[in-house]
Scaffold this motif. Structure first.
Motif, PDB file in Angstrom:
ATOM      1  N   ASN B 230    -117.420 -17.191 -10.665  1.00 43.60           N
ATOM      2  CA  ASN B 230    -116.101 -17.091 -11.274  1.00 43.60           C
ATOM      3  C   ASN B 230    -115.962 -15.889 -12.196  1.00 43.60           C
ATOM      4  O   ASN B 230    -114.855 -15.384 -12.379  1.00 43.60           O
ATOM      5  CB  ASN B 230    -115.775 -18.368 -12.037  1.00 43.60           C
ATOM      6  CG  ASN B 230    -115.368 -19.484 -11.111  1.00 43.60           C
ATOM      7  OD1 ASN B 230    -115.068 -19.238  -9.941  1.00 43.60           O
ATOM      8  ND2 ASN B 230    -115.356 -20.697 -11.608  1.00 43.60           N
ATOM      9  N   VAL B 231    -117.077 -15.430 -12.795  1.00 42.67           N
ATOM     10  CA  VAL B 231    -116.988 -14.225 -13.619  1.00 42.67           C
ATOM     11  C   VAL B 231    -116.548 -13.055 -12.741  1.00 42.67           C
ATOM     12  O   VAL B 231    -115.654 -12.288 -13.100  1.00 42.67           O
ATOM     13  CB  VAL B 231    -118.344 -13.923 -14.294  1.00 42.67           C
ATOM     14  CG1 VAL B 231    -118.311 -12.562 -14.950  1.00 42.67           C
ATOM     15  CG2 VAL B 231    -118.662 -14.978 -15.329  1.00 42.67           C
ATOM     16  N   ARG B 232    -117.172 -12.948 -11.567  1.00 43.28           N
ATOM     17  CA  ARG B 232    -116.740 -11.900 -10.633  1.00 43.28           C
ATOM     18  C   ARG B 232    -115.288 -12.094 -10.234  1.00 43.28           C
ATOM     19  O   ARG B 232    -114.496 -11.161 -10.170  1.00 43.28           O
ATOM     20  CB  ARG B 232    -117.592 -11.914  -9.372  1.00 43.28           C
ATOM     21  CG  ARG B 232    -118.980 -11.409  -9.579  1.00 43.28           C
ATOM     22  CD  ARG B 232    -119.889 -11.951  -8.498  1.00 43.28           C
ATOM     23  NE  ARG B 232    -121.166 -12.313  -9.082  1.00 43.28           N
ATOM     24  CZ  ARG B 232    -122.326 -11.821  -8.691  1.00 43.28           C
ATOM     25  NH1 ARG B 232    -122.369 -11.003  -7.675  1.00 43.28           N
ATOM     26  NH2 ARG B 232    -123.427 -12.160  -9.286  1.00 43.28           N
ATOM     27  N   GLY B 233    -114.935 -13.348  -9.942  1.00 42.76           N
ATOM     28  CA  GLY B 233    -113.567 -13.645  -9.523  1.00 42.76           C
ATOM     29  C   GLY B 233    -112.564 -13.320 -10.612  1.00 42.76           C
ATOM     30  O   GLY B 233    -111.515 -12.731 -10.355  1.00 42.76           O
ATOM     31  N   ALA B 234    -112.901 -13.680 -11.858  1.00 45.05           N
ATOM     32  CA  ALA B 234    -111.968 -13.459 -12.970  1.00 45.05           C
ATOM     33  C   ALA B 234    -111.737 -11.968 -13.176  1.00 45.05           C
ATOM     34  O   ALA B 234    -110.650 -11.542 -13.579  1.00 45.05           O
ATOM     35  CB  ALA B 234    -112.512 -14.092 -14.242  1.00 45.05           C
ATOM     36  N   ALA B 235    -112.767 -11.150 -12.871  1.00 47.73           N
ATOM     37  CA  ALA B 235    -112.620  -9.713 -13.067  1.00 47.73           C
ATOM     38  C   ALA B 235    -111.567  -9.145 -12.129  1.00 47.73           C
ATOM     39  O   ALA B 235    -110.774  -8.287 -12.528  1.00 47.73           O
ATOM     40  CB  ALA B 235    -113.957  -9.017 -12.838  1.00 47.73           C
ATOM     41  N   VAL B 236    -111.521  -9.616 -10.885  1.00 47.50           N
ATOM     42  CA  VAL B 236    -110.559  -9.026  -9.950  1.00 47.50           C
ATOM     43  C   VAL B 236    -109.220  -9.749  -9.952  1.00 47.50           C
ATOM     44  O   VAL B 236    -108.227  -9.223  -9.454  1.00 47.50           O
ATOM     45  CB  VAL B 236    -111.100  -8.991  -8.502  1.00 47.50           C
ATOM     46  CG1 VAL B 236    -112.275  -8.068  -8.423  1.00 47.50           C
ATOM     47  CG2 VAL B 236    -111.431 -10.344  -8.009  1.00 47.50           C
ATOM     48  N   ILE B 237    -109.192 -10.948 -10.522  1.00 51.18           N
ATOM     49  CA  ILE B 237    -107.932 -11.679 -10.566  1.00 51.18           C
ATOM     50  C   ILE B 237    -106.921 -10.925 -11.430  1.00 51.18           C
ATOM     51  O   ILE B 237    -105.710 -11.030 -11.242  1.00 51.18           O
ATOM     52  CB  ILE B 237    -108.190 -13.113 -11.070  1.00 51.18           C
ATOM     53  CG1 ILE B 237    -107.830 -14.089  -9.968  1.00 51.18           C
ATOM     54  CG2 ILE B 237    -107.413 -13.434 -12.305  1.00 51.18           C
ATOM     55  CD1 ILE B 237    -108.164 -15.498 -10.314  1.00 51.18           C
ATOM     56  N   GLY B 238    -107.447 -10.103 -12.356  1.00 47.59           N
ATOM     57  CA  GLY B 238    -106.564  -9.275 -13.157  1.00 47.59           C
ATOM     58  C   GLY B 238    -105.774  -8.279 -12.319  1.00 47.59           C
ATOM     59  O   GLY B 238    -104.720  -7.797 -12.733  1.00 47.59           O
ATOM     60  N   PHE B 239    -106.254  -7.966 -11.107  1.00 45.48           N
ATOM     61  CA  PHE B 239    -105.565  -7.015 -10.230  1.00 45.48           C
ATOM     62  C   PHE B 239    -104.118  -7.422  -9.978  1.00 45.48           C
ATOM     63  O   PHE B 239    -103.264  -6.585  -9.778  1.00 45.48           O
ATOM     64  CB  PHE B 239    -106.292  -6.904  -8.882  1.00 45.48           C
ATOM     65  CG  PHE B 239    -107.540  -6.082  -8.935  1.00 45.48           C
ATOM     66  CD1 PHE B 239    -108.092  -5.694 -10.143  1.00 45.48           C
ATOM     67  CD2 PHE B 239    -108.162  -5.685  -7.770  1.00 45.48           C
ATOM     68  CE1 PHE B 239    -109.244  -4.937 -10.195  1.00 45.48           C
ATOM     69  CE2 PHE B 239    -109.319  -4.921  -7.801  1.00 45.48           C
ATOM     70  CZ  PHE B 239    -109.863  -4.552  -9.010  1.00 45.48           C
ATOM     71  N   VAL B 240    -103.856  -8.724  -9.949  1.00 39.99           N
ATOM     72  CA  VAL B 240    -102.482  -9.164  -9.675  1.00 39.99           C
ATOM     73  C   VAL B 240    -101.770  -9.548 -10.973  1.00 39.99           C
ATOM     74  O   VAL B 240    -100.723 -10.158 -10.940  1.00 39.99           O
ATOM     75  CB  VAL B 240    -102.447 -10.345  -8.678  1.00 39.99           C
ATOM     76  CG1 VAL B 240    -102.988  -9.912  -7.335  1.00 39.99           C
ATOM     77  CG2 VAL B 240    -103.207 -11.542  -9.194  1.00 39.99           C
ATOM     78  N   GLY B 241    -102.355  -9.187 -12.103  1.00 37.38           N
ATOM     79  CA  GLY B 241    -101.653  -9.401 -13.366  1.00 37.38           C
ATOM     80  C   GLY B 241    -102.001 -10.682 -14.074  1.00 37.38           C
ATOM     81  O   GLY B 241    -101.263 -11.150 -14.925  1.00 37.38           O
ATOM     82  N   ALA B 242    -103.147 -11.266 -13.725  1.00 38.30           N
ATOM     83  CA  ALA B 242    -103.503 -12.545 -14.331  1.00 38.30           C
ATOM     84  C   ALA B 242    -104.533 -12.381 -15.447  1.00 38.30           C
ATOM     85  O   ALA B 242    -105.394 -13.212 -15.628  1.00 38.30           O
ATOM     86  CB  ALA B 242    -104.018 -13.519 -13.267  1.00 38.30           C
ATOM     87  N   GLY B 243    -104.439 -11.312 -16.217  1.00 40.51           N
ATOM     88  CA  GLY B 243    -105.245 -11.156 -17.414  1.00 40.51           C
ATOM     89  C   GLY B 243    -106.645 -10.640 -17.177  1.00 40.51           C
ATOM     90  O   GLY B 243    -107.129 -10.559 -16.054  1.00 40.51           O
ATOM     91  N   GLY B 244    -107.291 -10.221 -18.293  1.00 40.32           N
ATOM     92  CA  GLY B 244    -108.667  -9.768 -18.219  1.00 40.32           C
ATOM     93  C   GLY B 244    -108.785  -8.291 -17.897  1.00 40.32           C
ATOM     94  O   GLY B 244    -107.793  -7.564 -17.825  1.00 40.32           O
ATOM     95  N   ILE B 245    -110.028  -7.862 -17.678  1.00 35.72           N
ATOM     96  CA  ILE B 245    -110.312  -6.437 -17.527  1.00 35.72           C
ATOM     97  C   ILE B 245    -109.801  -5.901 -16.189  1.00 35.72           C
ATOM     98  O   ILE B 245    -109.591  -4.697 -16.028  1.00 35.72           O
ATOM     99  CB  ILE B 245    -111.826  -6.177 -17.675  1.00 35.72           C
ATOM    100  CG1 ILE B 245    -112.077  -4.707 -18.031  1.00 35.72           C
ATOM    101  CG2 ILE B 245    -112.577  -6.594 -16.441  1.00 35.72           C
ATOM    102  CD1 ILE B 245    -113.484  -4.412 -18.455  1.00 35.72           C
ATOM    103  N   GLY B 246    -109.565  -6.776 -15.231  1.00 34.15           N
ATOM    104  CA  GLY B 246    -109.092  -6.328 -13.927  1.00 34.15           C
ATOM    105  C   GLY B 246    -107.765  -5.592 -14.008  1.00 34.15           C
ATOM    106  O   GLY B 246    -107.530  -4.627 -13.286  1.00 34.15           O
ATOM    107  N   GLN B 247    -106.911  -6.052 -14.915  1.00 35.56           N
ATOM    108  CA  GLN B 247    -105.609  -5.419 -15.082  1.00 35.56           C
ATOM    109  C   GLN B 247    -105.764  -3.943 -15.440  1.00 35.56           C
ATOM    110  O   GLN B 247    -105.082  -3.076 -14.920  1.00 35.56           O
ATOM    111  CB  GLN B 247    -104.848  -6.136 -16.200  1.00 35.56           C
ATOM    112  CG  GLN B 247    -103.608  -6.834 -15.721  1.00 35.56           C
ATOM    113  CD  GLN B 247    -103.082  -7.815 -16.745  1.00 35.56           C
ATOM    114  OE1 GLN B 247    -103.828  -8.406 -17.519  1.00 35.56           O
ATOM    115  NE2 GLN B 247    -101.790  -7.988 -16.766  1.00 35.56           N
ATOM    116  N   GLU B 248    -106.707  -3.685 -16.355  1.00 27.83           N
ATOM    117  CA  GLU B 248    -106.965  -2.324 -16.806  1.00 27.83           C
ATOM    118  C   GLU B 248    -107.664  -1.511 -15.715  1.00 27.83           C
ATOM    119  O   GLU B 248    -107.360  -0.357 -15.485  1.00 27.83           O
ATOM    120  CB  GLU B 248    -107.855  -2.401 -18.051  1.00 27.83           C
ATOM    121  CG  GLU B 248    -108.002  -1.112 -18.803  1.00 27.83           C
ATOM    122  CD  GLU B 248    -106.876  -0.902 -19.793  1.00 27.83           C
ATOM    123  OE1 GLU B 248    -106.062  -1.829 -19.951  1.00 27.83           O
ATOM    124  OE2 GLU B 248    -106.813   0.183 -20.383  1.00 27.83           O
TER     125      GLU B 248
END
Lengths: 248, 293
Positions: B230-248
């Motif tokens: 889930n840590v990996r998943g949470a990182a890319v979930i930001g790609f669609v605007g759902a928070g975390g470092i993925g957004q950046e």
């Protein structure tokens, strides 16, 4: 236990999650679910079917490509094939690094190289999978029985021959069943990578969500679910057949 | 002669023939399988618009992309000037922390739901048949839909931000863990459960005192494993605007801020590896304690 709960509570606060927000959102979600009914292709059924085929192609080709790359690495990373510790550690570490990068990030990188489209998706799936596949393969090789290898050595076989006749027959069925398993999970990944522009049905899913065409979104999700379920059934049969042949 | 006697030709012949026949049959099956796989590969190569010439022509881009990842805007190598490489360290750390929290909260909530779902979905302890069927179907649905798709829907319903990410991870985790939990519960020893039942315990106390003590360490180990994923998943979930470092991260990738991309990727890699290592230790301790008890 108490610490875990404290972190949980702090997390809820810092992420700004409150019951009212959840409640409000659930109401919205209900409205969306209502809008999804009945699922409809909106006259694009053939287009979506084509995209689904593309997704499957991406998953299949990505898995095959990953297997091709992973096979030599798997042998290099296996302790009983390559005795050199340096090679072994180096192979393991680089595999770990490759594995830690998500398939979506790979997709974004490959889009820069080969342009938007499904080909970037194939390469992304291959890159993100070859790490885990090689690791699994090396583990399968390490747990293989030593005796056939010794038998080949005793009858005068060379180093390559011990691998071909001693190891390969033992590990091939395991590889095949792992490949099937990866193909299953890649069908899911291939759906996702379309969202960043790497082809397949994900692209349509993302577009329809953007324009809030919920009926078509529901239809696309159902298509993916049905396909994944079908592949699950087929691959379970195939896996049993392969493993069964090894037992015989 | 050599210390062993050969069978006479008349007896040897059929044996050799049978061997050759068996080998030939196997070869044919393998060959047919290979042809089938190759045909499927060719077909999907057309479907996936594989263009080898583009690949070869642009393969240099792949190398130079990584080259650019290690270059600052000034043209200097990133490791020559770590301070300007990690100019946004504070901001990225906060976002990475948010990603970890999203993964944590999502995993814990998902595991709790998965526990309930797993109990209901296991054949031996479920209270009603119909309930079991429903639980299995719900878990299957939650497991099959990718978390990113959930995140896309939730971003619309719950607004941009970490809440959507947490919920998406929660749902997907509940689906995967619920199935695993149900499998574990179906393999438990039923005697303690019967014991609780015999002393007049209700269904809930049967679960609490008969089932849970047997499965808890196993569940904790699965939960930790899921947290890593889930840590990996949470990182890319930001790609669609759902928070975390993925957004950046996706903004940096899309706008070609190369050194930022490499800085964030490196932070993420180190973080993921540290968590993997820590959870591997914890899991082996958990399982070892289980055997000791």
């Amino acid at each position: 236990m108490a610490a875990a709960l404290a972190v949980y509570a702090a997390g809820l606060m810092m992420l700004d999650i409150s019951p009212t927000r959840v409640w409000h959102g659930l109401g919205q979600l209900g409205t969306i679910a209502g809008l999804m009914l009945p699922p409809s292709a909106g006259g694009h059924f053939l287009l979506y079917l084509d995209a689904l085929g593309q997704t499957l192609s991406i998953a299949f080709l990505g898995t095959m490509l990953a297997a091709g790359v992973a096979l030599p690495f798997g042998f290099l990373a296996a302790r009983n094939v390559v005795a050199n510790r340096m090679v072994h550690v180096l192979a393991r570490r680089s595999l770990d690094t490759v594995r830690s990068i998500d398939v979506l990030v790979w997709a974004l990188i490959w889009i820069n190289v080969v342009g938007l489209g499904p080909f970037a998706g194939v390469l992304a799936i291959a890159s993100s999978d070859c790490g885990s596949l090689a690791k699994l393969m090396s583990e399968a090789i390490e747990t293989a029985d030593r005796k056939p290898v010794e038998g080949v050595l005793a009858s005068g076989g060379g180093r390559l021959m011990t691998i071909r006749f001693g190891l390969v027959p033992q590990v091939l069925p395991i590889f095949a069943s792992q490949l099937l398993y990866f193909f299953e999970s890649n069908t899911r990944s291939a759906t996702i990578i379309g969202i960043v522009g790497a082809g397949g049905i994900g692209l349509h899913l993302y577009e329809q969500m953007r324009v809030l065409e919920w009926q078509e979104v529901a239809f696309l999700i159902l298509m993916v679910l049905a396909t994944v379920a079908a592949i699950d059934v087929v691959s379970r049969r195939l896996r049993l057949a392969i493993i069964g042949r090894r037992g015989a | 002669m050599h210390g062993f006697t050969m069978l006479p030709q008349s007896q040897l012949r059929p044996l050799l023939d049978a061997y050759a026949h068996a080998v030939a049959t196997r070869r044919r099956i393998v060959l047919a399988g290979a042809v089938l796989v190759l045909a499927a590969a060719a077909l999907s190569a057309v479907g996936a618009e594989v263009r080898p010439h583009v690949f070869w022509a642009n393969l240099g881009n792949f190398g130079s992309y990584f080259d650019r990842l290690t270059q600052l805007d000034t043209g200097a190598r990133v490791w020559a000037d770590p301070v300007s490489w990690y100019w946004g360290l504070r901001r990225w750390s906060v976002q990475l922390g948010q990603t970890l929290l999203i993964a944590y909260v999502g995993t814990v909530t998902g595991a709790a739901l998965g526990l309930a779902g797993g109990v209901l979905a296991s054949r031996n302890v479920t209270p009603f048949r119909a309930l079991r069927f429903a639980a299995v179907r719900v878990l299957e649905f939650a497991r099959t839909v990718p978390d990113l798709v959930f995140a896309l829907v939730f971003v619309v319903a719950f607004g941009l931000g970490p809440l959507a990410g947490v919920l998406a991870i929660t749902l997907h985790t509940a689906g995967t863990l619920g199935k695993l939990f149900a499998e574990v519960i179906e393999n438990i020893d039923m005697k303690p459960v019967e014991g609780v039942q015999a002393t007049g315990g209700a269904w809930l106390s049967q679960i609490r005192f008969g089932v849970l003590p047997q499965v808890l360490s196993n569940f904790a180990s699965y939960g930790l494993l899921r947290f890593e994923v889930n840590v990996r998943g949470a990182a890319v979930i930001g790609f669609v605007g759902a928070g975390g470092i993925g957004q950046e991260l996706i903004v940096a990738i899309r706008r070609f801020y190369y050194s930022d991309v490499s800085a964030m990727l490196l932070m993420l890699l180190v973080c993921v590896m540290a968590i993997d290592l820590a959870s591997e230790r914890l899991r082996s301790r958990l399982l070892a304690g289980d055997h000791g008890a």
